[in-house]
Scaffold this motif. Structure first.
Motif, PDB file in Angstrom:
ATOM      1  N   THR A 193       0.818  -1.220   0.000  1.00  0.00           N
ATOM      2  CA  THR A 193       0.000   0.000   0.000  1.00  0.00           C
ATOM      3  C   THR A 193       0.850   1.267   0.000  1.00  0.00           C
ATOM      4  N   ILE A 194       2.165   1.134   0.002  1.00  0.00           N
ATOM      5  CA  ILE A 194       3.042   2.305   0.008  1.00  0.00           C
ATOM      6  C   ILE A 194       3.520   2.574  -1.413  1.00  0.00           C
ATOM      7  N   GLY A 195       3.282   3.794  -1.888  1.00  0.00           N
ATOM      8  CA  GLY A 195       3.744   4.189  -3.211  1.00  0.00           C
ATOM      9  C   GLY A 195       4.933   5.121  -3.117  1.00  0.00           C
ATOM     10  N   SER A 196       5.209   5.847  -4.184  1.00  0.00           N
ATOM     11  CA  SER A 196       6.324   6.795  -4.207  1.00  0.00           C
ATOM     12  C   SER A 196       5.870   8.143  -3.642  1.00  0.00           C
ATOM     13  N   PRO A 197       6.765   8.854  -2.946  1.00  0.00           N
ATOM     14  CA  PRO A 197       8.180   8.553  -2.723  1.00  0.00           C
ATOM     15  C   PRO A 197       8.454   7.673  -1.509  1.00  0.00           C
ATOM     16  N   GLY A 198       7.405   7.283  -0.761  1.00  0.00           N
ATOM     17  CA  GLY A 198       7.618   6.512   0.458  1.00  0.00           C
ATOM     18  C   GLY A 198       8.278   5.170   0.223  1.00  0.00           C
ATOM     19  N   LYS A 199       8.142   4.633  -0.993  1.00  0.00           N
ATOM     20  CA  LYS A 199       8.696   3.314  -1.290  1.00  0.00           C
ATOM     21  C   LYS A 199      10.198   3.356  -1.540  1.00  0.00           C
ATOM     22  N   ASN A 200      10.742   4.539  -1.693  1.00  0.00           N
ATOM     23  CA  ASN A 200      12.178   4.668  -1.953  1.00  0.00           C
ATOM     24  C   ASN A 200      12.966   4.189  -0.738  1.00  0.00           C
ATOM     25  N   SER A 201      13.876   3.256  -0.944  1.00  0.00           N
ATOM     26  CA  SER A 201      14.612   2.647   0.171  1.00  0.00           C
ATOM     27  C   SER A 201      15.589   3.608   0.828  1.00  0.00           C
ATOM     28  N   GLY A 202      15.926   4.696   0.153  1.00  0.00           N
ATOM     29  CA  GLY A 202      16.883   5.641   0.725  1.00  0.00           C
ATOM     30  C   GLY A 202      16.255   6.710   1.586  1.00  0.00           C
ATOM     31  N   SER A 203      14.947   6.874   1.474  1.00  0.00           N
ATOM     32  CA  SER A 203      14.272   7.884   2.292  1.00  0.00           C
ATOM     33  C   SER A 203      13.879   7.287   3.636  1.00  0.00           C
ATOM     34  N   ILE A 204      13.539   8.143   4.577  1.00  0.00           N
ATOM     35  CA  ILE A 204      13.016   7.704   5.869  1.00  0.00           C
ATOM     36  C   ILE A 204      11.497   7.790   5.776  1.00  0.00           C
ATOM     37  N   THR A 205      10.847   6.637   5.714  1.00  0.00           N
ATOM     38  CA  THR A 205       9.405   6.592   5.501  1.00  0.00           C
ATOM     39  C   THR A 205       8.695   6.279   6.807  1.00  0.00           C
ATOM     40  N   VAL A 206       7.665   7.061   7.095  1.00  0.00           N
ATOM     41  CA  VAL A 206       6.986   6.975   8.386  1.00  0.00           C
ATOM     42  C   VAL A 206       5.500   6.746   8.172  1.00  0.00           C
ATOM     43  N   GLY A 207       4.934   5.818   8.940  1.00  0.00           N
ATOM     44  CA  GLY A 207       3.506   5.562   8.893  1.00  0.00           C
ATOM     45  C   GLY A 207       2.807   6.184  10.082  1.00  0.00           C
ATOM     46  N   ALA A 208       1.503   6.286   9.998  1.00  0.00           N
ATOM     47  CA  ALA A 208       0.714   6.884  11.072  1.00  0.00           C
ATOM     48  C   ALA A 208       0.591   5.922  12.245  1.00  0.00           C
ATOM     49  N   THR A 209       0.325   6.478  13.408  1.00  0.00           N
ATOM     50  CA  THR A 209       0.106   5.668  14.592  1.00  0.00           C
ATOM     51  C   THR A 209      -0.911   6.361  15.475  1.00  0.00           C
ATOM     52  N   TYR A 210      -1.590   5.598  16.299  1.00  0.00           N
ATOM     53  CA  TYR A 210      -2.504   6.185  17.273  1.00  0.00           C
ATOM     54  C   TYR A 210      -1.810   6.206  18.626  1.00  0.00           C
ATOM     55  N   ASN A 211      -1.883   7.323  19.294  1.00  0.00           N
ATOM     56  CA  ASN A 211      -1.225   7.488  20.583  1.00  0.00           C
ATOM     57  C   ASN A 211      -2.275   7.471  21.685  1.00  0.00           C
TER      58      ASN A 211
END
Length: 313
Positions: A193-211
């Motif tokens: 479910t992750i597309g670009s640019p989040g799929k790029n292995s060199g970037s720091i990709t962050v998903g949402a979370t509930y706190n």
């Protein structure tokens, strides 16, 4: 990695976590006074690291630089530059709110304080409504960020599939030593479910979370009405009322040292480490010895420059 770079990662990772909890027709509020301490974002400020001298590119819906916490557009403002790819020739003013929230979490410096209040923003407007964005404009904005000398690029948007042109543009930024933070998107948590640019292995990709946790990484120690900022050890519970007591020095917190003092109902102050070279005197041992001696609380002060974090047993 430079210290400011580490701090920058904290900043933009936090931004991406917040932004991708967006749901249409619901109102969300960013409580920076609570959320910044929760992620430890104010700890670097104890070292004087507040984003000063750092340029962060925000590729989004623009930024409302008339907002009192983000005031000013141009060399002397909070938003020192950028580009409007939607209406070329006009300033990258946000009419949606998404990009302004991102920039505010990063660098608000008014009534609200962002994670890095002294950082400067480069605003690149690639979407008018926050719902649709052209992949070509994302690529152009990344390249313009590189050209304008950004230290970090934050991209809290993307496409729902792999896009080679976006990934190549991200790689160009990475090759220049620029930190690129991207969002995982809103379509998870199922696989693929992750597309670009989040799929790029060199970037720091962050998903949402509930706190649903309560936390306070910063506490106040008051001595003779003078406040000091201290960092509670991991696992500390929130206090219903302050701990009040006499501060007593306990050396390194060793059992034999505490036998020679009356530590009952005191706040015990001990030094980090040991006076014996090579001896490992863990925080948990100091904590146990202080509790056995009857102390109300334990303060461990550093024996060398820098910040350290302890953990309760």
């Amino acid at each position: 990695m430079k210290m400011w770079a580490v701090f920058a990662i904290i900043v933009v990772v936090f931004v991406t976590l917040i932004i991708f909890q967006f749901v249409p027709n619901e109102n969300f509020h960013t409580y920076l006074d609570k959320s910044v301490p929760f992620i430890g974002g104010d700890i670097p400020r104890l070292e004087g690291i507040d984003g000063n001298g750092i340029k962060i590119a925000v590729i989004d819906t623009g930024v409302d630089f008339n907002h009192p916490d983000l005031f000013g557009f141009g060399p002397d403002g909070k938003v020192i530059g950028g580009y409007n790819f939607i209406k070329e020739g006009e300033p990258p003013l946000d009419t949606n709110g998404h990009g302004t929230q991102v920039a505010g979490v990063i660098a608000a410096d008014g009534n609200l304080k962002g994670v890095a209040p002294k950082a400067k923003i480069l605003a690149y407007k690639v979407s008018e409504n926050g719902e649709s964005v052209s992949s070509d404009l994302i690529v152009k904005a990344i390249d313009k960020s590189i050209e304008d000398g950004a230290d970090i690029i934050n991209i809290s948007l993307g496409v729902n599939k792999t896009n080679a042109n976006i990934d190549i543009a991200v790689n160009r930024a990475l090759e220049k030593g620029i930190i690129v933070i991207t969002a995982a998107g809103n379509d998870g948590p199922t696989p693929q479910t992750i597309g670009s640019p989040g799929k790029n292995s060199g970037s720091i990709t962050v998903g949402a979370t509930y706190n649903n946790l309560t936390s306070s990484l910063i506490a106040t120690l008051e001595v003779n009405e003078k406040p000091y900022t201290v960092i509670p050890m991991a696992g500390s519970s929130k206090l219903d009322k302050p701990i009040v007591g006499k501060i007593v020095f306990g050396g390194y917190g060793k059992e034999e040292e505490l036998k020679n003092i009356n530590a009952t109902n005191t706040i015990l102050l001990v030094e980090r480490g040991s006076n014996i070279k090579g001896e490992l005197l863990y925080f948990s041992i100091k904590e146990k010895n202080a509790a056995n001696a009857g102390a109300k609380a334990l303060i461990v002060y550093n024996n060398e420059p820098g910040i350290f974090l302890g953990e309760l047993i």
